[in-house]
Design an enzyme around this catalytic site. Sequence first.
Site, PDB file in Angstrom:
ATOM      1  CG  ASP A 295       4.847   2.890  -2.413  1.00 54.86           C
ATOM      2  OD1 ASP A 295       4.200   3.913  -2.093  1.00 54.86           O
ATOM      3  OD2 ASP A 295       4.483   1.743  -2.095  1.00 54.86           O
TER       4      ASP A 295
ATOM      5  CG  ASN B  80      -4.968   1.870   1.439  1.00 55.50           C
ATOM      6  OD1 ASN B  80      -5.934   1.638   0.717  1.00 55.50           O
ATOM      7  ND2 ASN B  80      -4.460   0.964   2.246  1.00 55.50           N
TER       8      ASN B  80
END
Length: 195
Positions: free
Chosen positions: A95, A116
């Site tokens: 995403d 992350n």
Amino acid sequence: MPIRLIVGLGNPGPEYEQTRHNAGFWLVDNLAGSLPGCRLQREARFKALAAKTRIAGEEIWLLEPQTFMNLSGQAVGALARFYKIGPDEILVVHDELDLAPGIAKIKKGGSSGGHNGLKDITAALGTQEYWRLRIGVGHPRTQNLNQSVIDYVLNRPRKEEQNLINQALERSLEVIPLLCEGKFDAAMVRLHTVR
């Protein structure tokens, strides 16, 4: 070098299934579903769901880490080392806050942009020089939402956003065979050209 490993990023578990952060899982699920006899199966040694398949005549691994986003590198690093797959043969699908819903872009290398999952993969591979397929989900600021980024990515897209994301996923699936043949320029032109 053609792509030999396609990694979809997301968080495991039904509570995350429909959230924006799982856009990478959505693409890999759709890809596996479109290939005859391809089923993602739990691979304990890689802490992931994985499948070996053929795309454009090439042997390709599909991977969905099951470690939660922040530890995605464990699965990617383990499979890449085991099968001797180099960073430039890896495509990570994730995403992307900096792209609007409906937009998808391919790039190689670059920073994690605060993602992350990418941070952990970069640490595991020891380099940023792997390919990314960025699926736009928009940013809470550009959507005029008073919501933190974490809340935003861990929530479901609104219906109109989901429709646009689905269109981007469909266009992305069309260029996967080109990536598996190493035709990166052709794949980028096709995906990045607005139709």
